[in-house]
Design a protein around this motif. Structure first.
Motif, PDB file in Angstrom:
ATOM      1  N   ARG A   1      35.247  38.739  57.148  1.00  0.00           N
ATOM      2  CA  ARG A   1      36.568  38.119  57.313  1.00  0.00           C
ATOM      3  C   ARG A   1      37.122  37.632  55.979  1.00  0.00           C
ATOM      4  O   ARG A   1      38.287  37.826  55.680  1.00  0.00           O
ATOM      5  CB  ARG A   1      36.491  36.982  58.325  1.00  0.00           C
ATOM      6  N   THR A   2      36.327  36.938  55.208  1.00  0.00           N
ATOM      7  CA  THR A   2      36.657  36.612  53.818  1.00  0.00           C
ATOM      8  C   THR A   2      35.506  37.162  53.001  1.00  0.00           C
ATOM      9  O   THR A   2      34.417  36.603  53.001  1.00  0.00           O
ATOM     10  CB  THR A   2      36.849  35.094  53.581  1.00  0.00           C
ATOM     11  N   HIS A   3      35.726  38.278  52.339  1.00  0.00           N
ATOM     12  CA  HIS A   3      34.643  39.042  51.719  1.00  0.00           C
ATOM     13  C   HIS A   3      34.391  38.640  50.268  1.00  0.00           C
ATOM     14  O   HIS A   3      33.273  38.312  49.889  1.00  0.00           O
ATOM     15  CB  HIS A   3      34.958  40.534  51.803  1.00  0.00           C
ATOM     16  N   CYS A   4      35.444  38.673  49.448  1.00  0.00           N
ATOM     17  CA  CYS A   4      35.283  38.345  48.033  1.00  0.00           C
ATOM     18  C   CYS A   4      36.623  37.884  47.455  1.00  0.00           C
ATOM     19  O   CYS A   4      37.665  38.056  48.088  1.00  0.00           O
ATOM     20  CB  CYS A   4      34.750  39.543  47.239  1.00  0.00           C
ATOM     21  N   THR A   5      36.553  37.283  46.269  1.00  0.00           N
ATOM     22  CA  THR A   5      37.766  36.886  45.561  1.00  0.00           C
ATOM     23  C   THR A   5      37.742  37.488  44.169  1.00  0.00           C
ATOM     24  O   THR A   5      36.679  37.683  43.576  1.00  0.00           O
ATOM     25  CB  THR A   5      37.907  35.361  45.399  1.00  0.00           C
ATOM     26  N   ILE A   6      38.927  37.778  43.660  1.00  0.00           N
ATOM     27  CA  ILE A   6      39.083  38.160  42.263  1.00  0.00           C
ATOM     28  C   ILE A   6      40.042  37.152  41.654  1.00  0.00           C
ATOM     29  O   ILE A   6      41.137  36.920  42.172  1.00  0.00           O
ATOM     30  CB  ILE A   6      39.599  39.597  42.109  1.00  0.00           C
ATOM     31  N   THR A   7      39.601  36.535  40.559  1.00  0.00           N
ATOM     32  CA  THR A   7      40.384  35.515  39.879  1.00  0.00           C
ATOM     33  C   THR A   7      40.734  35.999  38.484  1.00  0.00           C
ATOM     34  O   THR A   7      39.865  36.490  37.755  1.00  0.00           O
ATOM     35  CB  THR A   7      39.585  34.189  39.780  1.00  0.00           C
ATOM     36  N   VAL A   8      42.010  35.863  38.125  1.00  0.00           N
ATOM     37  CA  VAL A   8      42.480  36.204  36.786  1.00  0.00           C
ATOM     38  C   VAL A   8      42.855  34.892  36.109  1.00  0.00           C
ATOM     39  O   VAL A   8      43.729  34.168  36.583  1.00  0.00           O
ATOM     40  CB  VAL A   8      43.699  37.152  36.835  1.00  0.00           C
ATOM     41  N   SER A   9      42.187  34.584  35.001  1.00  0.00           N
ATOM     42  CA  SER A   9      42.439  33.321  34.300  1.00  0.00           C
ATOM     43  C   SER A   9      43.701  33.434  33.449  1.00  0.00           C
ATOM     44  O   SER A   9      44.221  34.527  33.209  1.00  0.00           O
ATOM     45  CB  SER A   9      41.252  32.955  33.403  1.00  0.00           C
ATOM     46  N   ASP A  10      44.181  32.293  32.963  1.00  0.00           N
ATOM     47  CA  ASP A  10      45.342  32.269  32.073  1.00  0.00           C
ATOM     48  C   ASP A  10      45.081  33.061  30.800  1.00  0.00           C
ATOM     49  O   ASP A  10      45.990  33.624  30.208  1.00  0.00           O
ATOM     50  CB  ASP A  10      45.714  30.829  31.713  1.00  0.00           C
ATOM     51  N   GLU A  11      43.820  33.112  30.379  1.00  0.00           N
ATOM     52  CA  GLU A  11      43.451  33.851  29.167  1.00  0.00           C
ATOM     53  C   GLU A  11      43.316  35.349  29.423  1.00  0.00           C
ATOM     54  O   GLU A  11      43.113  36.127  28.492  1.00  0.00           O
ATOM     55  CB  GLU A  11      42.135  33.325  28.584  1.00  0.00           C
ATOM     56  N   GLY A  12      43.361  35.761  30.706  1.00  0.00           N
ATOM     57  CA  GLY A  12      43.281  37.180  31.039  1.00  0.00           C
ATOM     58  C   GLY A  12      41.912  37.652  31.476  1.00  0.00           C
ATOM     59  O   GLY A  12      41.752  38.826  31.804  1.00  0.00           O
ATOM     60  N   SER A  13      40.907  36.773  31.498  1.00  0.00           N
ATOM     61  CA  SER A  13      39.594  37.207  31.978  1.00  0.00           C
ATOM     62  C   SER A  13      39.645  37.353  33.502  1.00  0.00           C
ATOM     63  O   SER A  13      40.368  36.641  34.192  1.00  0.00           O
ATOM     64  CB  SER A  13      38.503  36.228  31.552  1.00  0.00           C
ATOM     65  N   ILE A  14      38.867  38.312  34.001  1.00  0.00           N
ATOM     66  CA  ILE A  14      38.862  38.629  35.429  1.00  0.00           C
ATOM     67  C   ILE A  14      37.452  38.417  35.963  1.00  0.00           C
ATOM     68  O   ILE A  14      36.483  38.914  35.393  1.00  0.00           O
ATOM     69  CB  ILE A  14      39.296  40.094  35.668  1.00  0.00           C
ATOM     70  N   THR A  15      37.352  37.672  37.064  1.00  0.00           N
ATOM     71  CA  THR A  15      36.057  37.369  37.669  1.00  0.00           C
ATOM     72  C   THR A  15      36.098  37.727  39.146  1.00  0.00           C
ATOM     73  O   THR A  15      37.067  37.424  39.837  1.00  0.00           O
ATOM     74  CB  THR A  15      35.714  35.879  37.518  1.00  0.00           C
ATOM     75  N   ILE A  16      35.025  38.359  39.632  1.00  0.00           N
ATOM     76  CA  ILE A  16      34.880  38.652  41.057  1.00  0.00           C
ATOM     77  C   ILE A  16      33.741  37.806  41.595  1.00  0.00           C
ATOM     78  O   ILE A  16      32.734  37.586  40.907  1.00  0.00           O
ATOM     79  CB  ILE A  16      34.638  40.157  41.307  1.00  0.00           C
ATOM     80  N   ARG A  17      33.913  37.310  42.834  1.00  0.00           N
ATOM     81  CA  ARG A  17      32.874  36.481  43.461  1.00  0.00           C
ATOM     82  C   ARG A  17      32.746  36.880  44.917  1.00  0.00           C
ATOM     83  O   ARG A  17      33.737  36.966  45.637  1.00  0.00           O
ATOM     84  CB  ARG A  17      33.232  35.006  43.356  1.00  0.00           C
ATOM     85  N   ASP A  18      31.513  37.160  45.332  1.00  0.00           N
ATOM     86  CA  ASP A  18      31.236  37.439  46.732  1.00  0.00           C
ATOM     87  C   ASP A  18      31.275  36.119  47.497  1.00  0.00           C
ATOM     88  O   ASP A  18      30.825  35.089  46.994  1.00  0.00           O
ATOM     89  CB  ASP A  18      29.850  38.095  46.870  1.00  0.00           C
ATOM     90  N   LEU A  19      31.816  36.128  48.700  1.00  0.00           N
ATOM     91  CA  LEU A  19      31.946  34.908  49.498  1.00  0.00           C
ATOM     92  C   LEU A  19      30.920  34.853  50.625  1.00  0.00           C
ATOM     93  O   LEU A  19      31.215  34.391  51.714  1.00  0.00           O
ATOM     94  CB  LEU A  19      33.376  34.811  50.056  1.00  0.00           C
TER      95      LEU A  19
END
Length: 170
Positions: free
Chosen positions: A40-58
């Motif tokens: 239902r909520t699988h993962c998130t992708i976050t883009v920081s102000d500096e442009g770095s991209i992070t994925i996190r499994d939920l």
């Protein structure tokens, strides 16, 4: 941006909206992937102000993979292959990579046998949502109406009469 790559060589763009994008089959996800192999909520992708991209499994049942490796959290770079629920995406940053071989990348993006490989995805496609108001999100669906996998959605119709005394208290 993510590019969904499919076994038949087709692709679909999945823009990352805002700072945090939530993927899953739930109605409140930013990108809805209506498949039983996706939590239902699988993962998130976050883009920081500096442009770095992070994925996190939920805490998904079938896992989230980057370049065939099951992850909890990880930084992403252009060209990385993200997969979950049998779906494969290529990370594209500022047009890089410019060339995408969808068939090859789909094959390369799926986890190896024994790595907690999720069930093969059906014909469903991710759908983009808008979440700028507290009202239910409006969706621009990338899925033909007949292709939605609603097998995990169950509506219960409880006909409860609170005035009835023949039922024991809960």
């Amino acid at each position: 941006m993510l590019i969904r790559v499919q076994e038949d060589g087709s692709t679909a763009e999945v823009p990352l909206s805002g700072e945090k994008t939530v993927f899953g089959r739930g109605e409140d996800c930013t990108v809805r992937v209506p498949a039983g192999s996706v939590s239902r909520t699988h993962c998130t992708i976050t883009v920081s102000d500096e442009g770095s991209i992070t994925i996190r499994d939920l805490g998904s049942s079938n896992g989230t993979f980057v370049n065939q490796e099951r992850i909890d959290e990880r930084s992403l770079s252009a060209g990385d292959l993200v997969s979950f629920g049998g779906f494969v995406f290529v990370v594209r940053v500022n047009g890089d990579p410019d060339e995408i071989d969808a068939e090859l990348m789909h094959e390369d993006g799926l986890p190896e046998e024994g790595a907690g490989k999720p069930a093969k995805a059906g014909p469903a496609h991710p759908t983009q949502t808008g979440t700028t108001t507290p009202e239910p999100p409006k969706r621009e669906s990338l899925v033909p109406a007949g292709d939605l996998d609603e097998s995990s959605v169950i509506d219960f119709d409880f006909d409860l009469d609170e005035d009835e005394d023949d039922q024991p208290p809960l």
